[in-house]
Motif scaffolding. Structure first.
Motif, PDB file in Angstrom:
ATOM      1  N   UNK A   1       0.863  -1.180   0.000  1.00  0.00           N
ATOM      2  CA  UNK A   1       0.000   0.000   0.000  1.00  0.00           C
ATOM      3  C   UNK A   1       0.900   1.232   0.000  1.00  0.00           C
ATOM      4  N   UNK A   2       0.795   2.011  -1.065  1.00  0.00           N
ATOM      5  CA  UNK A   2       1.649   3.188  -1.190  1.00  0.00           C
ATOM      6  C   UNK A   2       0.857   4.416  -0.765  1.00  0.00           C
ATOM      7  N   UNK A   3       1.415   5.194   0.168  1.00  0.00           N
ATOM      8  CA  UNK A   3       0.779   6.474   0.493  1.00  0.00           C
ATOM      9  C   UNK A   3       1.725   7.608   0.154  1.00  0.00           C
ATOM     10  N   UNK A   4       1.153   8.662  -0.387  1.00  0.00           N
ATOM     11  CA  UNK A   4       1.971   9.794  -0.803  1.00  0.00           C
ATOM     12  C   UNK A   4       1.776  10.963   0.141  1.00  0.00           C
ATOM     13  N   UNK A   5       2.769  11.817   0.206  1.00  0.00           N
ATOM     14  CA  UNK A   5       2.666  12.974   1.089  1.00  0.00           C
ATOM     15  C   UNK A   5       3.145  14.218   0.358  1.00  0.00           C
ATOM     16  N   UNK A   6       2.362  15.278   0.424  1.00  0.00           N
ATOM     17  CA  UNK A   6       2.798  16.567  -0.102  1.00  0.00           C
ATOM     18  C   UNK A   6       3.141  17.453   1.086  1.00  0.00           C
TER      19      UNK A   6
ATOM     20  N   UNK B   1       5.776   7.637  -0.415  1.00  0.00           N
ATOM     21  CA  UNK B   1       6.495   8.485  -1.365  1.00  0.00           C
ATOM     22  C   UNK B   1       6.097   9.908  -1.035  1.00  0.00           C
ATOM     23  N   UNK B   2       6.987  10.844  -1.231  1.00  0.00           N
ATOM     24  CA  UNK B   2       6.629  12.207  -0.844  1.00  0.00           C
ATOM     25  C   UNK B   2       7.266  13.224  -1.782  1.00  0.00           C
ATOM     26  N   UNK B   3       6.709  14.408  -1.730  1.00  0.00           N
ATOM     27  CA  UNK B   3       7.287  15.527  -2.459  1.00  0.00           C
ATOM     28  C   UNK B   3       7.280  16.694  -1.485  1.00  0.00           C
ATOM     29  N   UNK B   4       8.431  17.327  -1.299  1.00  0.00           N
ATOM     30  CA  UNK B   4       8.457  18.436  -0.342  1.00  0.00           C
ATOM     31  C   UNK B   4       8.517  19.793  -1.058  1.00  0.00           C
TER      32      UNK B   4
ATOM     33  N   UNK C   1       0.603   5.961  -5.561  1.00  0.00           N
ATOM     34  CA  UNK C   1      -0.018   6.296  -4.274  1.00  0.00           C
ATOM     35  C   UNK C   1      -1.520   6.014  -4.303  1.00  0.00           C
ATOM     36  N   UNK C   2      -2.007   5.323  -3.266  1.00  0.00           N
ATOM     37  CA  UNK C   2      -3.437   5.054  -3.143  1.00  0.00           C
ATOM     38  C   UNK C   2      -4.080   5.996  -2.146  1.00  0.00           C
ATOM     39  N   UNK C   3      -3.234   6.695  -1.397  1.00  0.00           N
ATOM     40  CA  UNK C   3      -3.710   7.668  -0.414  1.00  0.00           C
ATOM     41  C   UNK C   3      -2.736   8.845  -0.451  1.00  0.00           C
ATOM     42  N   UNK C   4      -3.267  10.051  -0.394  1.00  0.00           N
ATOM     43  CA  UNK C   4      -2.385  11.213  -0.438  1.00  0.00           C
ATOM     44  C   UNK C   4      -2.650  12.101   0.775  1.00  0.00           C
ATOM     45  N   UNK C   5      -1.562  12.494   1.446  1.00  0.00           N
ATOM     46  CA  UNK C   5      -1.665  13.426   2.559  1.00  0.00           C
ATOM     47  C   UNK C   5      -1.308  14.823   2.051  1.00  0.00           C
ATOM     48  N   UNK C   6      -2.207  15.774   2.214  1.00  0.00           N
ATOM     49  CA  UNK C   6      -1.893  17.185   1.975  1.00  0.00           C
ATOM     50  C   UNK C   6      -1.562  17.761   3.343  1.00  0.00           C
ATOM     51  N   UNK C   7      -0.388  18.320   3.524  1.00  0.00           N
ATOM     52  CA  UNK C   7      -0.015  18.637   4.900  1.00  0.00           C
ATOM     53  C   UNK C   7      -0.175  20.094   5.281  1.00  0.00           C
TER      54      UNK C   7
END
Lengths: 416, 347
Positions: free
Chosen positions: A51-56, A87-90, A114-120
């Motif tokens: 399960x891949x989660x992404x983060x911005x 996986x993330x992008x800063x 990514x199957x889920x994305x966090x907007x921070x």
């Protein structure tokens, strides 16, 4: 003549290439709104169960502040939930990544599996909502947002979105108390980021904590406490676009402030406090966001109110994986049993090496009082312009605190 | 030497510049233990990997084309319009201002969008002419004047976003309140680009090509650019032509700024010019001021910009690497031009 011909050929070629590519979206992985892109992506083939989660992240992943706290929460999830990968992008903001939008970058994370994305960031609200709408099959956690709060003012029903925020109001009250206990000049400076509801309520919380300890623990006259805020315009310094936090911190120090509470994501306040202290002018600072923020200049660090996103992310990512996902708005309190427990609390306060032992006991007393139910959001409280916010004995509702429209009376600085 | 042979040699040298630039960036990548092949294939994949990405490339292509078209005019007149960034910004401010004026009025949104874009062009033109006036009448070199005007435009933009035009109760660098969708330039399906933007930039390309290649005005600008004194002796009104060059360039920059507002961000943001102005100057130099190359080279630069997003996600490299590639490309191609002139000169 020849040049003209080449020019026309090129133009026609380009336009037709565009038409051809753009008119056949079905031949390629589907456009975002129509199909769950991640299902068709061939990339995550090695481990089908992963399960891949992404983060911005709005700032650098290693900013010793807000973004690092999120990044480490992602690592916490990977440690505690086997089969997940982050996986993330800063530095996701238009100044650092010109020409892009957060929604577009979220699509890129989806393309990478990514199957889920966090907007921070609260700043990404419009993009987070747009992306969530256009990608009904991608789970979205928008940290610090309020879009799916049914009682909130910006409610948008989005079944695939969750809002998470810690009750940092407590952390800031503790920070305010800590500042009041240590100031010799009676002047506290709040290094503010941009102005919005969130930052107003955090400044107000710091002020309430400072007032309480100044009056009740030190027995001082409330009128003698000087509390002011200067806003830089963003969560961190963007040269040329924001005020320089280093300069603002210096301005505080030069005008008698000897404790700086930082509301920004980076640690300039600590650095300047150390510099001033090195020159013989004792100045303390209280950074923000990240549990390890004091490391930048421990000797002048009184403590840090920190976010612990890990447990909440773990919970929501688990529910996304096992199909029990539910769209909720969460404003999570500290674990009053142990506010610094990494597995249970949403926010905490770590004392720094700059803290004096006497004051440490007083600060612990304040934390215990808060744990016991002390509420500082009780009237009489006035807004900065003198109008009544809460009448005698009236308690503020969650709604009133979240959407605080003005700073409180007694705080110097812009309200909007 | 036959002209066709000269051209072939020219192209050979330019390709040499291209190879050197890629070699230079590969060297940097190797120094930081990254695989250049992987990086370049990611750039490619990130730019053309699917329709969404291609559409994003064209979102960036539009302002770069417009801005490059603009600077070709000033370059032709021998002017360094460094102030182009400010002209884009002022264009965006004017556009935002007009839309704000009509926000809660019954005026047809289509009309508002058109008016706002015209206002953007006007704003860009005014700001450019200001740089021109400073040069022509006060002797302020356009590079310094332009830099100063860029600072003022940025300050004005930030002042508005953080102050007078801030969202209710908010003061943030994230920009002004987004406009309602009726004031957005319609996009194609779910993609980010608008056919209208593409159409406008293609029209811009055609206009600039014919203006510079096929009109007396273009010829006179060239004369001014080659030598002001000779142009003056030939009876060309030199300062008027300089101002006109600024004006035309400003219109294009203003249009780019306007499109950034109505087609891309739908609000005013601090970095609304996104560095496209400087990129336009780079491309202008790279293509040796020939309008015919604007579209493909702008496409290449736009693709690098969009493809570059993959580098930090997949390889943990900084996206700024694409900027290094773009910059070194310009440097090496110019360098090779110098080399070519020496080599050919000796022959």
């Amino acid at each position: 003549m020849k040049k003209k011909l080449v020019f026309w050929v090129l133009t026609v070629l380009m336009v037709s290439a565009l038409i051809l590519t753009a008119c056949q979206p079905s031949a390629e992985p589907a456009p975002p709104a129509e199909e769950p892109a991640q299902v068709e992506e061939p990339e995550p083939v090695e481990e089908p169960e992963e399960f891949v989660f992404g983060m911005l992240l709005v700032g650098p992943y290693n900013d010793r502040g807000w973004s690092q706290a999120h990044h480490e929460a992602g690592e916490y999830v990977m440690e505690n939930l086997p089969g997940t990968r982050m996986i993330y992008l800063d530095v996701v903001n238009t100044a650092d990544r010109p020409g892009t939008t957060a929604a577009q970058l979220a699509e890129e994370l989806v393309q990478q599996g990514a199957q889920l994305v966090v907007f921070n960031s609260d700043d990404m609200k419009d993009d987070a909502v747009e992306f969530t709408r256009n990608n009904p099959d991608v789970y979205v956690i928008h940290a610090s947002g309020d879009s799916v709060w049914a009682e909130g003012e910006n409610y948008v029903p989005l079944p695939n979105m969750v809002n998470v925020m810690g009750e940092m109001e407590y952390g800031k009250m503790i920070a305010g108390c800590d500042a009041a206990l240590h100031t010799q000049t009676g002047s506290i400076g709040y290094l503010g980021p941009l102005i919005n509801e969130e930052t107003r309520r955090l400044v107000a919380s710091s002020y309430l904590g400072a007032q309480y300890c100044w009056e009740n623990y030190l027995g001082n006259d409330p009128a003698d406490l000087n509390f002011r805020v200067t806003w830089i315009g963003f969560w961190f310094n963007i040269p040329g676009f924001t005020e320089d936090p280093t300069q603002v911190a210096n301005e505080f120090i030069n005008t008698g402030v000897d404790v700086i509470i930082s509301g920004i994501d980076t640690t300039e306040a600590l650095v300047e406090a150390r510099k001033a202290t090195g020159e013989g002018n004792q100045v303390y600072a209280i950074p923000y966001d990240y549990v390890g923020a004091c490391d930048e200049a421990p000797e002048v660090c009184l403590g840090v109110p920190w976010y612990n996103w890990g447990p909440a992310y773990l919970r929501h990512i688990t529910s996304a994986m096992n199909g029990t996902w539910e769209s909720v708005f969460e404003w999570l309190p500290p674990d009053w049993g142990d506010i610094n427990n990494h597995d249970t609390t949403a926010i905490g306060y770590v004392s720094g090496p700059g803290m004096s032992p006497d004051n440490e006991a007083l600060l612990q007393q304040f934390i215990d009082e808060l744990a016991g139910g002390l509420n500082l959001w009780v009237g009489p409280l006035n807004f900065q312009d003198g109008t009544t916010f809460l009448a005698e004995g009236q308690e503020a509702t969650d709604h009133e605190i979240w959407y605080l429209p003005q700073l409180l009376e007694g705080i110097e600085g812009r309200s909007e | 030497m036959k002209p066709s042979r000269t051209r072939n040699i020219s192209i050979l040298f330019q390709l040499g510049g291209l190879v050197l630039a890629f070699g230079f960036v590969s060297l940097i990548l190797l120094l930081i233990d990254a695989d250049p092949i992987q990086a370049f294939s990611l750039l490619w994949e990130g730019a053309v990997g699917n329709t969404t990405r291609i559409a994003s490339v064209f979102v960036v292509w539009v302002p770069i084309v417009l801005v490059t078209c603009g600077v070709l005019v000033t370059f032709t007149a021998g002017l360094w319009n460094i102030g182009i960034e400010g002209q884009i910004t002022i264009g965006a401010i004017f556009t935002t201002g007009v839309i704000r004026m009509f926000l809660d009025t019954p005026v047809n949104p289509v009309l508002v969008i058109i008016l706002s874009m015209l206002a953007g062009m006007l704003g860009g033109a005014l700001w450019a002419v200001l740089a021109g006036v400073l040069k022509v009448f006060s002797g302020v070199n356009e590079i310094f004047g332009g830099l100063g005007l860029n600072f003022i435009a940025t300050a004005l933009n930030i002042g508005l976003i953080f102050g007078a035009w801030s969202r209710p109760g908010v003061a943030s660098m994230s920009g002004t309140e987004p406009f309602p969708e009726v004031y957005w330039l319609p996009t194609f399906q779910n993609f980010r680009f608008s056919w209208y933007s593409i159409l406008l930039s293609v029209i811009g390309l055609v206009v600039i090509y014919f203006l510079l290649q096929g009109t007396h005005f273009g010829l006179r600008l060239k004369a001014v650019g080659k030598s002001i004194k000779s142009a003056f002796r030939l009876g060309i009104t030199t300062w008027q032509h300089m101002l006109l060059a600024f004006l035309v360039c400003g219109v294009f920059a203003g249009l780019a700024g306007a499109l950034q507002v109505v087609a891309v961000y739908h609000r005013l943001i601090p970095s609304i010019s996104s560095g496209y102005g400087f990129m336009g100057l780079m491309i202008g130099m790279l293509i040796n001021y020939q309008a015919i190359w604007v579209a493909p080279i702008a496409l290449f630069f736009a693709a690098l910009n969009i493809g570059g997003i993959q580098l930090p996600i997949v390889m943990k490299l900084d996206s700024a690497l694409t900027g290094v590639l773009q910059g070194s490309l310009v440097l090496f191609v110019l360098l090779m031009q110098g080399v070519k002139q020496r080599v050919l000169g000796k022959q």
